[in-house]
Design a protein around this motif. Sequence first.
Motif, PDB file in Angstrom:
ATOM      1  N   HIS A 127      -1.241  11.812   1.891  1.00 45.03           N
ATOM      2  CA  HIS A 127       0.027  11.694   1.173  1.00 45.03           C
ATOM      3  C   HIS A 127       0.072  10.495   0.229  1.00 45.03           C
ATOM      4  O   HIS A 127       1.132  10.124  -0.253  1.00 45.03           O
ATOM      5  N   LEU A 128      -1.071   9.873  -0.048  1.00 50.19           N
ATOM      6  CA  LEU A 128      -1.089   8.654  -0.865  1.00 50.19           C
ATOM      7  C   LEU A 128      -1.163   8.994  -2.349  1.00 50.19           C
ATOM      8  O   LEU A 128      -2.135   8.684  -3.036  1.00 50.19           O
ATOM      9  N   TRP A 129      -0.125   9.630  -2.857  1.00 46.52           N
ATOM     10  CA  TRP A 129      -0.127  10.053  -4.241  1.00 46.52           C
ATOM     11  C   TRP A 129       0.622   9.078  -5.148  1.00 46.52           C
ATOM     12  O   TRP A 129       0.725   9.312  -6.347  1.00 46.52           O
ATOM     13  N   SER A 130       1.178   8.013  -4.620  1.00 42.91           N
ATOM     14  CA  SER A 130       1.967   7.095  -5.441  1.00 42.91           C
ATOM     15  C   SER A 130       1.099   6.069  -6.163  1.00 42.91           C
ATOM     16  O   SER A 130       1.484   5.557  -7.209  1.00 42.91           O
ATOM     17  N   HIS A 131      -0.045   5.755  -5.604  1.00 36.55           N
ATOM     18  CA  HIS A 131      -0.876   4.686  -6.163  1.00 36.55           C
ATOM     19  C   HIS A 131      -2.251   4.736  -5.501  1.00 36.55           C
ATOM     20  O   HIS A 131      -2.503   5.555  -4.624  1.00 36.55           O
ATOM     21  N   ARG A 132      -3.119   3.842  -5.919  1.00 37.13           N
ATOM     22  CA  ARG A 132      -4.468   3.770  -5.348  1.00 37.13           C
ATOM     23  C   ARG A 132      -4.654   2.504  -4.506  1.00 37.13           C
ATOM     24  O   ARG A 132      -5.781   2.085  -4.247  1.00 37.13           O
ATOM     25  N   GLN A 133      -3.553   1.925  -4.075  1.00 39.90           N
ATOM     26  CA  GLN A 133      -3.587   0.689  -3.324  1.00 39.90           C
ATOM     27  C   GLN A 133      -4.195   0.874  -1.930  1.00 39.90           C
ATOM     28  O   GLN A 133      -4.815  -0.023  -1.392  1.00 39.90           O
ATOM     29  N   ASP A 134      -3.993   2.052  -1.333  1.00 31.96           N
ATOM     30  CA  ASP A 134      -4.396   2.243   0.062  1.00 31.96           C
ATOM     31  C   ASP A 134      -5.769   2.878   0.205  1.00 31.96           C
ATOM     32  O   ASP A 134      -6.097   3.415   1.262  1.00 31.96           O
ATOM     33  N   LEU A 135      -6.575   2.822  -0.839  1.00 29.83           N
ATOM     34  CA  LEU A 135      -7.919   3.376  -0.802  1.00 29.83           C
ATOM     35  C   LEU A 135      -8.905   2.249  -1.085  1.00 29.83           C
ATOM     36  O   LEU A 135      -8.952   1.695  -2.174  1.00 29.83           O
ATOM     37  N   GLY A 136      -9.679   1.903  -0.063  1.00 29.97           N
ATOM     38  CA  GLY A 136     -10.536   0.722  -0.133  1.00 29.97           C
ATOM     39  C   GLY A 136     -11.839   0.975  -0.870  1.00 29.97           C
ATOM     40  O   GLY A 136     -12.332   2.101  -0.961  1.00 29.97           O
ATOM     41  N   LEU A 137     -12.435  -0.098  -1.392  1.00 26.59           N
ATOM     42  CA  LEU A 137     -13.709   0.016  -2.092  1.00 26.59           C
ATOM     43  C   LEU A 137     -14.876   0.231  -1.137  1.00 26.59           C
ATOM     44  O   LEU A 137     -16.000   0.450  -1.565  1.00 26.59           O
ATOM     45  N   SER A 138     -14.595   0.177   0.153  1.00 29.32           N
ATOM     46  CA  SER A 138     -15.599   0.525   1.161  1.00 29.32           C
ATOM     47  C   SER A 138     -15.591   2.024   1.449  1.00 29.32           C
ATOM     48  O   SER A 138     -16.393   2.504   2.245  1.00 29.32           O
ATOM     49  N   GLY A 139     -14.673   2.758   0.819  1.00 25.02           N
ATOM     50  CA  GLY A 139     -14.508   4.164   1.144  1.00 25.02           C
ATOM     51  C   GLY A 139     -13.547   4.382   2.287  1.00 25.02           C
ATOM     52  O   GLY A 139     -13.353   5.515   2.744  1.00 25.02           O
ATOM     53  N   GLU A 140     -12.910   3.305   2.750  1.00 25.68           N
ATOM     54  CA  GLU A 140     -11.945   3.415   3.845  1.00 25.68           C
ATOM     55  C   GLU A 140     -10.584   3.858   3.305  1.00 25.68           C
ATOM     56  O   GLU A 140     -10.176   3.460   2.214  1.00 25.68           O
ATOM     57  N   MET A 141      -9.887   4.661   4.096  1.00 19.83           N
ATOM     58  CA  MET A 141      -8.524   5.062   3.799  1.00 19.83           C
ATOM     59  C   MET A 141      -7.616   4.162   4.615  1.00 19.83           C
ATOM     60  O   MET A 141      -7.579   4.245   5.846  1.00 19.83           O
ATOM     61  N   CYS A 142      -6.911   3.270   3.920  1.00 17.16           N
ATOM     62  CA  CYS A 142      -6.265   2.133   4.575  1.00 17.16           C
ATOM     63  C   CYS A 142      -4.806   2.377   4.940  1.00 17.16           C
ATOM     64  O   CYS A 142      -4.063   1.428   5.172  1.00 17.16           O
ATOM     65  N   ASP A 143      -4.376   3.610   4.970  1.00 19.58           N
ATOM     66  CA  ASP A 143      -3.012   3.925   5.369  1.00 19.58           C
ATOM     67  C   ASP A 143      -3.058   5.233   6.146  1.00 19.58           C
ATOM     68  O   ASP A 143      -3.798   6.144   5.780  1.00 19.58           O
TER      69      ASP A 143
END
Length: 349
Positions: free
Chosen positions: A179-195
């Motif tokens: 559901h993270l369609w508002s921004h790219r803040q919760d997607l880490g550069l490690s490939g982790e999904m942070c939310d």
Amino acid sequence: MLKIPPIVGIQACPEEFCLRYNLPLHSEVSEEFLTGLRASDEDDMRRGNYGKLRIPGLVRMQEMGVPHSTRFQTWAEYFSTLPPKELPTLLDIPGFQAAVLEEDRRYSLGAAFGQATRILENPFRISDLAHYVDTRDANSVKLILDYSRTNCNDSYLLSYAATMGRNVAGLMNEHLANHLWSHRQDLGLSGEMCDEAINDVTQNLTRDDCVEAHSCWGDDSGQICGEQREQIPVGGLRAKELASSIMTDKVKFYSQVYLLASNMKVIEDACRLVGYEVPDRYEDAFISQFLALLQNREATIAAVLSWGDRLFGESGELPQSLGVRAKNTMREFEQYVSDFAGRLRTMGS
């Protein structure tokens, strides 16, 4: 297959802290409030939404430090307690009241503040990199990329692509919609999904998506407008809201492949800005992992491509389905998504 950073602790801010820094305070949980939560939970369950039920959420919040029989104030309650001289300034802000209503609708348990401690492989997010690429800050981009590359035996972009391909396969196999369609803040550069904004949409994937009902009665955000709501009988209103819920789940489920793939373009642009090599057809690393791990491969790929044409093609229905936030998130990624879809079509066949 989902790469999500482990949460080692969650703690609500104590009331003394909220008082000191003028944050929303605790409020008593009334029977009327509980009745409203139960009614909302029942509505969600009828629509097939079980991921964020309110009563269990209230119990978890109290387990994490919110005093028993209390909750946090809603934003509307919080702003109503401010000194009268401050209110005119707030009300002059365009869209302020609509924003308060929307936040309280989405977070009906109140404006909770606290601290979640997570262990991330990489503290930087896609949005961090995108910001410095947009501002042409090559020094910051290089620092972030160099940090991110330290744990990669292969090309960093290839490593990221393979990780995200596995993530997407995991989401699709388990019928989970990001559901993270508002921004790219919760997607880490490690490939982790942070939310953990991930919902189980198994039930709604099997139901008629009610496209005609949704297109007739939904506004740009997929919600039923106030004037429309007054014109629909109660039974019809529930049918329209159910159609909107089913449609939203389907759109988020099938389009998440393109959203998560498009993050690779941010990394590609960053590499080009500082002169780092960009592997040829690195997108194939994403697609290869995705296809290798995907269950019900033929049917899923056909559905993903069909929804991709509809949401990102000439008709461009994404904003009508998910609203302006999703449109802004995907702005300037249109050609990249089109090219990616072409590669997926070729390799998937």
